[in-house]
Design a protein around this motif. Structure first.
Motif, short mmCIF file in Angstrom:
data_model
loop_
_atom_site.label_atom_id
_atom_site.label_comp_id
_atom_site.label_asym_id
_atom_site.label_seq_id
_atom_site.Cartn_x
_atom_site.Cartn_y
_atom_site.Cartn_z
N ASP A 267 -5.63 -41.30 -34.81
CA ASP A 267 -6.99 -41.12 -35.02
C ASP A 267 -7.38 -41.00 -36.20
O ASP A 267 -7.02 -40.13 -36.95
CB ASP A 267 -7.13 -39.70 -34.29
N PRO A 268 -8.17 -42.15 -36.81
CA PRO A 268 -8.07 -42.40 -38.19
C PRO A 268 -9.31 -41.16 -38.68
O PRO A 268 -9.14 -40.71 -40.06
CB PRO A 268 -9.10 -43.57 -38.23
N PHE A 280 -9.55 -40.48 -42.91
CA PHE A 280 -9.35 -41.91 -43.32
C PHE A 280 -10.57 -42.57 -43.36
O PHE A 280 -10.76 -43.89 -43.77
CB PHE A 280 -8.11 -42.74 -42.57
N THR A 281 -11.44 -41.92 -42.46
CA THR A 281 -12.63 -42.77 -42.33
C THR A 281 -13.71 -43.18 -43.52
O THR A 281 -14.66 -44.17 -43.36
CB THR A 281 -13.65 -42.37 -41.00
N LYS A 282 -13.45 -42.21 -44.47
CA LYS A 282 -14.53 -42.63 -45.55
C LYS A 282 -13.62 -43.34 -46.79
O LYS A 282 -14.15 -43.27 -47.73
CB LYS A 282 -14.81 -41.33 -46.06
N VAL A 283 -12.71 -43.73 -46.53
CA VAL A 283 -11.46 -44.29 -47.65
C VAL A 283 -12.22 -45.59 -47.95
O VAL A 283 -12.47 -46.68 -47.23
CB VAL A 283 -10.00 -44.42 -47.10
N ARG A 284 -12.37 -45.84 -49.46
CA ARG A 284 -12.86 -47.20 -50.10
C ARG A 284 -11.52 -47.71 -50.63
O ARG A 284 -10.84 -47.07 -51.42
CB ARG A 284 -13.87 -46.75 -50.72
N TYR B 59 -11.38 -46.99 -32.19
CA TYR B 59 -12.19 -46.33 -33.23
C TYR B 59 -12.64 -47.25 -34.32
O TYR B 59 -12.03 -48.39 -34.51
CB TYR B 59 -11.09 -45.57 -34.13
N LEU B 61 -14.31 -48.34 -37.93
CA LEU B 61 -14.09 -47.92 -39.26
C LEU B 61 -15.00 -48.98 -40.26
O LEU B 61 -14.43 -50.06 -40.53
CB LEU B 61 -12.78 -48.06 -39.85
N ASN B 63 -16.46 -48.66 -42.96
CA ASN B 63 -16.02 -48.78 -44.35
C ASN B 63 -15.12 -49.88 -44.59
O ASN B 63 -15.38 -50.50 -46.00
CB ASN B 63 -15.58 -47.43 -44.91
N VAL B 70 -5.77 -47.58 -30.01
CA VAL B 70 -4.60 -46.74 -29.62
C VAL B 70 -4.39 -46.61 -28.18
O VAL B 70 -5.27 -46.53 -27.26
CB VAL B 70 -5.15 -45.11 -30.17
#
Lengths: 440, 105
Positions: A267-268, A280-284, B59, B61, B63, B70
């Motif tokens: 689950d990110p 991890f969802t805001k990682v750039r 999920y 992402l 970004n 999963v």
């Protein structure tokens, strides 16, 4: 504070290559080298070795790795953090001290123990996978709690050259030196979340630099034969720049980093470790130069009140047999062989698997129509409660030479013991990490 | 027109017990909306109907951009006790990339 620290990762699993860590240590200008050598099941296998010989149970490659690395680790003042202690970190420390004495080197090893919680387990704990007591899985062999950075920090504070652990969450091996160097609070969840992102990106070593990535003409990676392992320059604000030693093979770019960021992430938004629930969802990820990727934006929420415990159990034996068919109607002859084996073994095995390698063995299916392959390898695998029963699989496959279809060749047979793993949760307060020092 | 995911995206497989994780990362960020539209959890469940017995969660992402799938009960029992050749399911990234989608939004 302007200082930054450089942490390299020279192994991402127990069987990883030795040379990349040597190059990192000699040429990487590292402050810390991490060797991550414990997969889910590795520690249960190590526990079995310890049961047979109390002086064993540490990583089987420990001697070879330390022999190669120790002189340059000490000469270049690179501190080593590794979970190669596996099921027996105290014995592993004695092995390292022995190697240092033989090489006339002075070394201090700090051992972190407390992950082995087998004595605290009743067997009634509920398994996360089966939702029933862990002892239902089979006879228990081992139980190891995933310790966190808080267990490693006191070892770092001793100033030891080598920090040796058993089961520790992989990212924590990296989080600990960052916290130690920068004085971050373990309660600063965003900071520890970013540190966990950094650790997660590094922990599989070559998987960040083009390993498990290359696909010719689609995802080309140069000089795979000399694949370099990565390091990160971490600043006091948590910004990290990932790179590798100049002249080594591989690539480190945004594409390799994206694949590794999501690797094994369930689950990110909620990546659970003993240190933090990382987001991890805001990682750039930005490519700031050739083989240079900057990572920012990891966040987190406070660490869980429980830690995961990995429980190993005896899961019996597996017997395997393989034989090949090639040329006209290879698939037809392989399928005839499979049908014969099914009939000969079905009464003695409840769990038997028959695969046709070259067609549907790897993905367990294939997608769409494909021409018949020129050659097919029949593979049969069966679960058994004794090695003798397991051996029947290979014996029957081998017997296809003279009792099966035309043109069978290259039969092989194997028997191996199986260790299963289930997980459960333990209150963090019930773990009691300790540090023991050894000197050569 | 239809395309294979392999033509526009890359993927890495990971495992935890009997659970399989699969990333899906477009080579070009502008293909991300197409992936979001076509590669739904239901579509992947259908593609993997012979392999994955449990639920598949997707999920997003934006970004990166990337999708993460999963898949529960996906590895015939998991790395330690499975009888399959690829007990980790490490090769299954390329099973996802075999999926065919309509190339229009």
């Amino acid at each position: 504070m302007n200082k930054s620290i450089r942490i390299g990762c020279g192994a991402g699993f127990s069987g990883d290559r030795l040379e990349p860590a040597v190059i990192l240590t000699q040429q990487g200008q590292l402050d810390y080298l991490v060797l991550e050598c414990l997969a889910e099941r590795t520690i249960a296998l190590a526990q079995k070795r310890k049961q047979q010989n109390p002086a064993l149970g540490y990583d089987p490659l420990l001697e070879r790795r330390i022999d190669r690395l120790l002189p340059s680790l000490l000469a270049n003042k690179v501190r080593l953090i590794t979970n190669m202690g596996a099921a027996n970190p105290l014995a592993a420390a004695q092995v390292i001290v022995g190697i240092a004495r033989r090489l006339a080197l002075s070394v201090t090893v700090a051992v972190v123990t407390g992950d082995d919680v087998v004595d605290q387990l009743t067997g009634d704990e509920i398994s996360l996978e089966m939702s029933q007591p862990v002892q239902e899985a089979g006879p228990l062999i081992s139980a190891n709690a995933y310790l966190g950075a808080d267990a490693i920090l006191p070892a770092l504070a001793t100033g030891a050259d080598i920090i040796l652990t058993g089961r520790v969450a992989d990212p924590s091996l990296f989080v600990a030196p960052m916290v130690h160097e920068f004085g971050w609070s373990l309660d600063d969840a965003d900071r520890i979340g970013q540190a966990t992102v950094i650790g997660h990106l590094l922990e599989c070593a070559g998987q960040l630099t083009g390993g498990y990535f290359a696909d010719p003409s689609r995802k080309d990676i140069p000089d795979m034969a000399h694949l370099g392992h990565p390091f990160a320059d971490v600043s006091a604000d948590g910004t990290a720049v990932f790179s590798k030693v100049d002249g080594t093979g591989g690539s480190l770019n945004v594409a390799t980093a994206k694949e590794q960021l999501l690797y094994e992430v369930m689950d990110p938004g909620r990546y659970l470790t003993p240190d933090v629930v990382a987001d991890f969802t805001k990682v750039r990820l930005e490519e700031i130069g050739p083989n240079q990727v900057k990572a920012t934006g990891g966040q987190g929420q406070s660490r869980p009140s429980t830690v995961k415990v990995s429980v190993g159990y005896n899961a019996g034996f597996v017997g395997e047999g393989e034989i090949s068919y090639a040329g006209s109607n290879a698939l037809g002859r392989a399928k005839l062989a499979g049908a014969i084996i099914q009939e000969r073994l079905q009464d003695r095995f409840t769990d038997l698997r028959i695969d046709y390698m070259g067609t549907t063995s790897v993905h367990r299916t294939n997608f769409g129509d494909h021409p018949d392959p020129y050659e097919v390898r029949l593979r049969v695998a069966g679960k058994a409660s004794t090695p003798e029963q397991a051996a029947l699989v290979g014996e029957e496959v081998e017997a296809l030479y003279t009792n099966g279809p035309a043109g069978g060749g290259g039969a092989r047979k194997y028997v191996h013991e199986v260790v299963g793993i289930v997980s459960t949760l333990l209150d963090r307060d019930k773990t009691n990490p300790q540090v023991t020092l050894f000197q050569s | 027109m239809t395309i294979k995911l392999y033509d526009i995206a890359h993927s890495r497989a990971g495992d935890k017990g009997n659970t399989l994780t699969l990333s899906l990362i477009p080579y070009k960020p502008e293909d991300y909306p197409l992936l979001c539209e076509k590669v739904t959890a239901d579509a992947v469940s259908h593609h993997f109907r012979d392999l994955v017995l449990g639920e598949i969660t997707r999920y997003e992402l934006p970004n990166l951009p990337a999708l993460q799938f999963v898949c529960q009960q996906a590895l015939s029992g998991g790395v330690t006790t499975s009888l399959t050749i690829d007990t980790h399911g490490k090769s299954l990234s390329y099973a996802l990339l075999e999926m065919v989608i309509d190339n229009d939004l």
